[in-house]
Scaffold this motif. Structure first.
Motif, PDB file in Angstrom:
ATOM      1  N   HIS A  98      -0.098  -1.996  -9.370  1.00  0.00           N
ATOM      2  CA  HIS A  98       1.047  -2.550  -9.062  1.00  0.00           C
ATOM      3  C   HIS A  98       1.595  -3.505 -10.299  1.00  0.00           C
ATOM      4  CE1 HIS A  98       0.615  -2.195  -4.838  1.00  0.00           C
ATOM      5  NE2 HIS A  98      -0.660  -2.291  -4.943  1.00  0.00           N
ATOM      6  N   HIS A 127      -7.858   1.890  -1.109  1.00  0.00           N
ATOM      7  CA  HIS A 127      -8.835   0.990  -0.977  1.00  0.00           C
ATOM      8  C   HIS A 127      -9.810   0.997   0.340  1.00  0.00           C
ATOM      9  CE1 HIS A 127      -5.910  -1.338   1.145  1.00  0.00           C
ATOM     10  NE2 HIS A 127      -5.154  -1.816   0.204  1.00  0.00           N
ATOM     11  N   LYS A 171       3.979   4.830   1.118  1.00  0.00           N
ATOM     12  CA  LYS A 171       3.009   3.937   1.183  1.00  0.00           C
ATOM     13  C   LYS A 171       3.110   3.158   2.435  1.00  0.00           C
ATOM     14  CE  LYS A 171      -0.399   0.438   0.339  1.00  0.00           C
ATOM     15  NZ  LYS A 171      -0.164  -0.413  -1.002  1.00  0.00           N
ATOM     16  N   ASP A 218      -6.275  -0.976  -7.772  1.00  0.00           N
ATOM     17  CA  ASP A 218      -5.336  -1.963  -7.150  1.00  0.00           C
ATOM     18  C   ASP A 218      -4.952  -3.227  -8.141  1.00  0.00           C
ATOM     19  OD1 ASP A 218      -3.507  -2.946  -5.137  1.00  0.00           O
ATOM     20  OD2 ASP A 218      -5.213  -3.207  -3.740  1.00  0.00           O
TER      21      ASP A 218
HETATM   22 ZN   LIG Z   1      -2.490  -2.292  -3.649  1.00  0.00          ZN
END
Ligand SMILES: [Zn+2]
Length: 476
Positions: free
Chosen positions: A64, A253, A159, A327
């Motif tokens: 991100h 994740h 997502k 992440d």
């Molecule tokens: Zn994420």
């Protein structure tokens, strides 16, 4: 005459790991031959890779850049580091492809959301990149109607959050009916859904309970984002997807044994589902919250327990986990530590740079994984699942010449001063048994030792198409 020859390294190729010479021309791998066999042809530059492990560039399928960070007592809006900062660190660490997210707001035309994200990366990303389409909140008919065209344009994955994550409503959660509709669309147009899967009722219930009990310190986060929530939510979303012909899932994740078990069970039934975990979950657990600055180790869902770590490691060997991501939410330590409650602790982590070396150390050196399995978990599998293979993720003739030289003579203790991410690293003091000595992006040397040679417009957008083989059965 080649542009570049990488000579005499132990090359981890799809079918074999052996000492080889790799000839590069026009950004692609042109020839792979026996050691010394390409010397007669010559090259503008010959890199001696003897004693080093030569792998395809790392792929981090979950980062991100420039993401709003809301946390801490002030709830002041801040942003994570941009693609320039993150992609630079990625290249230093041997990662050449990043998959980020394009936030798709229901009230904005989808094309506009995507264009906006493309413009943020264009000219600002040193390595290659692609986007998952991040859906949030209530899905409008207009947005759902625009999805097929976006998938066709190479944004092959959406997502979806099944939870708002925190009680402060940021509108993340997509309601189950909308998830059903999105999965049907993605199944029809050949896309795939990536899911942040937690049971929102359980998570919100635990926030209320712990706040009532005055146990609000972040060290309790594993009770909020708990293993039962992962169990219930994974199974619910998998069951939903299994009713839809052509649906495929990628669970982001995975943090708990229960999540890995749900994926493994669905795969045994033949359902095309893939699992991602983070180096954070493999190597830290809820006990680490008790260390000084313990928020440093946190990411959502929470760190779990030793039995979960063992299950995640086992899943990297037995098929429920295919990819190790970060992440990444790169921010200064001050921002990472600004919240200290269960409901305001900053998520994400800074780890894109040491990811490949850490995984080499813990997989190959410590656990005896084959080099091929290691490459699968940090590069090739993500390329296959996300529709980039064999352009990415392979040392093969015709593939992009994204090549990393991992040098076992560069073993070291990770220190924040040596990294290029931010002013802290959750990996401070970790020993790694190798470090990249060179990173090559499409034939161009991007990192040569300590020298950074890439330009901010070197990174290219990667349109992706998920192969039918990936979407029809658990193929990786
Ligand atoms: Zn994420």
């Amino acid at each position: 005459m080649f542009d570049l020859i990488v000579s005499g390294g132990t090359a981890v190729m799809p079918a074999a790991t052996e000492i080889a010479d790799i000839g590069v021309a026009d950004g692609k791998i042109a020839v792979i031959g026996a050691p010394g066999s390409l010397a007669a042809i010559g090259a503008a530059r010959v890199v001696d890779a003897a004693g080093q492990i030569v792998i395809p560039g790392g792929i981090d399928p979950h980062i991100h850049c420039g993401m709003p960070i809301v946390g801490g007592p002030s709830n002041e809006a801040l942003f994570s580091a941009g693609p320039d900062q993150v992609s630079r660190a990625a290249l230093y660490g041997g990662t050449t492809t990043l998959l980020d997210f394009a936030l798709c707001l229901p009230e904005e035309p989808l094309q506009q959301s995507i264009q906006h994200r493309l413009s943020e990366f264009h000219g600002s990303c040193y390595c290659d990149y692609g986007f998952h389409l991040m859906l949030r909140g209530t899905q409008t008919p207009a947005l759902l109607g625009a999805l097929p065209e976006a998938v066709q344009a190479g944004h092959a994955t959406v997502k979806i959050f099944t939870t708002d994550i925190r009680p402060l409503n940021q509108g993340r959660m997509v309601k189950f009916g909308d998830i059903w509709e999105v999965l049907k669309i993605m199944a029809k147009v050949g896309g795939m859904a990536t899911i942040h899967s937690e049971d929102n009722d359980i998570v919100m219930h635990m926030y209320e309970k712990l706040i009532r009990e005055d146990r609000t310190g972040f060290e309790h986060l594993a009770e909020v984002h708990n293993t039962l929530s992962e169990d219930l939510s994974f199974n619910r979303v998998i069951r939903l997807a299994e009713t839809i012909e052509g649906a495929a899932l990628y669970m982001v994740h995975v943090s708990a044994a229960s999540g890995a078990a749900a994926i493994a069970a669905a795969r045994r039934r033949g359902f095309p589902i893939y699992g991602e975990t983070l180096h954070q979950y493999l190597l830290y657990n809820a006990e680490d919250y008790k260390r000084p600055g313990g928020q440093m180790y946190h990411t959502y869902p929470s760190l779990k327990f030793t039995e979960d770590q063992e299950a995640l490691w086992a899943a990297t060997r037995h098929g429920a986990i295919q990819a190790i991501a970060t992440d990444e939410v790169c921010c200064p330590l001050k921002v990472k530590l600004q919240g200290s409650r269960i409901d305001d602790t900053t998520g994400g982590n800074s780890g894109v740079e040491p990811r490949v070396a850490l995984m080499y150390t813990h997989m190959v050196t410590k656990r005896g994984y084959s080099l091929a399995d290691f490459v699968g978990l940090v590069s090739a599998n993500a390329a296959k699942i996300m529709g980039l293979y064999p352009q990415k993720g392979a040392l093969s003739v015709g593939s992009d010449a994204d090549i990393v030289l991992l040098d076992p003579r560069r073993s070291r203790i990770i220190r924040k001063e040596d990294l290029h991410e931010t002013d802290y690293t959750p990996w401070e003091g970790h020993e790694v048994s190798a470090w990249p000595s060179m990173t090559i992006l499409r034939g161009k040397i991007a990192v040569d030792g300590a020298n950074f040679l890439a330009a901010p417009n070197d990174g290219q957008f990667l349109p992706r198409k998920i192969p039918d083989s990936i979407r029809s059965r658990p193929a990786v």
